[in-house]
Design an enzyme around this catalytic site. Structure first.
Site, PDB file in Angstrom:
ATOM      1  N   ARG A 154       0.727  -1.140  -0.278  1.00 20.21           N
ATOM      2  CA  ARG A 154       0.132  -0.029  -0.015  1.00 20.21           C
ATOM      3  C   ARG A 154       0.901   1.301   0.057  1.00 20.21           C
ATOM      4  O   ARG A 154       1.765   1.383   0.710  1.00 20.21           O
ATOM      5  CB  ARG A 154      -0.874   0.066   1.299  1.00 20.21           C
ATOM      6  CG  ARG A 154      -1.977   1.089   1.219  1.00 20.21           C
ATOM      7  CD  ARG A 154      -2.749   0.867   2.550  1.00 20.21           C
ATOM      8  NE  ARG A 154      -2.023   1.391   3.613  1.00 20.21           N
ATOM      9  CZ  ARG A 154      -2.445   1.257   5.023  1.00 20.21           C
ATOM     10  NH1 ARG A 154      -3.837   0.622   5.272  1.00 20.21           N
ATOM     11  NH2 ARG A 154      -1.918   1.844   5.969  1.00 20.21           N
ATOM     12  N   ASP A 155       0.483   2.285  -0.757  1.00 19.54           N
ATOM     13  CA  ASP A 155       1.116   3.345  -0.876  1.00 19.54           C
ATOM     14  C   ASP A 155       2.619   3.289  -1.057  1.00 19.54           C
ATOM     15  O   ASP A 155       3.434   4.295  -0.906  1.00 19.54           O
ATOM     16  CB  ASP A 155       1.047   4.312   0.401  1.00 19.54           C
ATOM     17  CG  ASP A 155       1.283   5.800   0.103  1.00 19.54           C
ATOM     18  OD1 ASP A 155       1.043   6.416  -1.034  1.00 19.54           O
ATOM     19  OD2 ASP A 155       1.799   6.418   0.915  1.00 19.54           O
ATOM     20  N   CYS A 156       2.905   2.052  -1.971  1.00 25.32           N
ATOM     21  CA  CYS A 156       4.330   1.798  -2.146  1.00 25.32           C
ATOM     22  C   CYS A 156       5.337   2.217  -1.234  1.00 25.32           C
ATOM     23  O   CYS A 156       6.406   2.601  -1.499  1.00 25.32           O
ATOM     24  CB  CYS A 156       4.565   2.884  -3.529  1.00 25.32           C
ATOM     25  SG  CYS A 156       3.626   2.604  -5.069  1.00 25.32           S
ATOM     26  N   ARG A 202       5.176   4.341   1.273  1.00 29.48           N
ATOM     27  CA  ARG A 202       5.482   5.715   1.577  1.00 29.48           C
ATOM     28  C   ARG A 202       4.772   6.120   2.947  1.00 29.48           C
ATOM     29  O   ARG A 202       4.468   5.091   3.790  1.00 29.48           O
ATOM     30  CB  ARG A 202       5.242   6.671   0.521  1.00 29.48           C
ATOM     31  CG  ARG A 202       6.180   6.386  -0.848  1.00 29.48           C
ATOM     32  CD  ARG A 202       5.929   7.310  -1.719  1.00 29.48           C
ATOM     33  NE  ARG A 202       4.714   6.930  -2.609  1.00 29.48           N
ATOM     34  CZ  ARG A 202       4.520   7.395  -3.810  1.00 29.48           C
ATOM     35  NH1 ARG A 202       5.476   7.751  -4.754  1.00 29.48           N
ATOM     36  NH2 ARG A 202       3.320   7.154  -4.405  1.00 29.48           N
ATOM     37  N   SER A 218       1.612   6.351   3.923  1.00 34.15           N
ATOM     38  CA  SER A 218       0.687   5.441   4.425  1.00 34.15           C
ATOM     39  C   SER A 218       0.995   3.844   3.954  1.00 34.15           C
ATOM     40  O   SER A 218       0.278   3.094   3.673  1.00 34.15           O
ATOM     41  CB  SER A 218      -0.659   5.757   3.563  1.00 34.15           C
ATOM     42  OG  SER A 218      -1.075   7.016   4.061  1.00 34.15           O
TER      43      SER A 218
END
Length: 340
Positions: free
Chosen positions: A114-116, A118, A120
């Site tokens: 999720r979010d790569c 980052r 989040s």
């Protein structure tokens, strides 16, 4: 929301029957899918962080702050679901909404990588864990009404290249499975997130991944989630994407777009790097209140999907993503071009 076309209706009836058997919904949840979702309005959480904060400020005698925060607390705001097992919370929310004849907006946000990684970062461990999580989510909703926004950023991140090539096929398959499971529920409208017009500037780049992610089984796509793009610009972008997707409908997040995005000169003035101008930018404002009456036959709703007053992440002075930030909430309400 919109009426379903014949092909979509048949597909969803078949999926509904399959999912009832697969996840063992009670027979009351296995009625035929209705052609449209009857609603008595959108659900307002009486115990949201904004509602609690408004009560606390009033108790402290800070009536001005309380009034500002109530501009958020009194609106229907989406409920986000992350790593915690979702079944009981989804049941509690949808039952609460059912008692008032209203419809909650729920956000599924737990896809692997999720979010790569980052602000989040998180998500399920793997495909099997994610499938179980989605099944639990659907069991929690059952035969009650809900609008589901599926995995903010997940498709756009495939297009912008931050998802490694080795994970892309699996992500699309997970999204397609999730769309099918939500779409098969009798009173759920599901929208697959498609980013925002400042991110993937050419919407044609989203068409193939959205199709591969199951957009045909969904009720449409979502735009501007957690971003600040003006409604007019987002709507024009949505129409371009809709045209390429056989007139798919869409919803727009208007929670914080009252002043539009932070421009480059504004970011420089605040000492903010351009690449972080989307994250807790100063000077933003609450946008148009949530409504299913948009005046546009392709726009099913303006919704507050991002929860105003909750941080985008540990950037530009903010607490961790999703944490309540009173100062930011007050600024959003104070800057609103029209009071709610």
């Amino acid at each position: 929301m919109r009426e379903k076309g014949p092909r979509t209706s048949v597909m969803r009836l078949w999926l509904h029957a399959a999912v009832c058997l697969a996840v063992m919904l009670p027979m009351s949840g296995c009625r035929m899918f209705e052609s449209s979702l009857r609603r008595g309005g959108l659900w307002v959480n009486p115990d949201s962080p904004a509602a609690r904060q408004a009560h606390e400020r009033e108790h402290e005698g800070k009536n001005g702050d309380a009034a500002l925060i109530r501009q958020i607390a009194q609106q229907p705001v989406a409920e986000w679901f992350g790593p915690a097992p979702p079944r009981e919370r989804a049941r509690s929310i949808t039952e609460s909404a059912a008692r008032t004849g209203s419809t909650p907006v729920l956000v599924a946000y737990h896809i692997p990588y999720r979010d790569c990684g980052r602000y989040s970062a998180g998500g399920a461990r793997n495909r099997m864990a994610y499938r179980w999580w989605i099944e639990q989510f659907t069991l929690g909703i059952g035969d009650r009404r809900a609008i589901v926004v599926l995995e903010p950023d997940a498709v756009a991140q495939l297009v912008d290249g931050c998802v490694p090539r080795t994970l892309r096929k699996a992500r699309l398959e997970m999204l397609r499975d999730a769309v099918a499971l939500f779409a098969a529920l009798p009173h759920v409208q599901v929208y697959l997130d498609a980013g925002n017009p400042n991110w993937i500037k050419n919407p044609a780049r989203l068409v193939r991944p959205l199709r591969d992610a199951g957009i045909e089984q969904a009720d449409g796509f979502a735009l501007n989630v957690s971003n600040f793009q003006p409604t007019r610009r987002t709507k024009a972008y949505g129409h371009r994407l809709s045209t390429a997707l056989d007139k798919a409908h869409f919803i727009i997040d208007t929670s914080r777009n009252g002043n539009g995005p932070l421009r480059a000169h504004g970011a420089a003035r605040h000492g903010i790097r351009a690449r972080d101008s989307w994250c807790n930018p100063p000077g933003r404002a609450l946008g148009e209140p949530p409504s299913t009456h948009t005046g546009d036959p392709l726009v099913d709703a303006y919704l507050w999907i991002k929860r105003p007053g909750e941080s985008d992440g540990t950037c530009n002075g903010g607490p961790p993503a999703g944490h309540w930030w009173t100062k930011y909430a007050l600024d959003l309400a104070r800057n609103a071009p029209h009071r709610h």
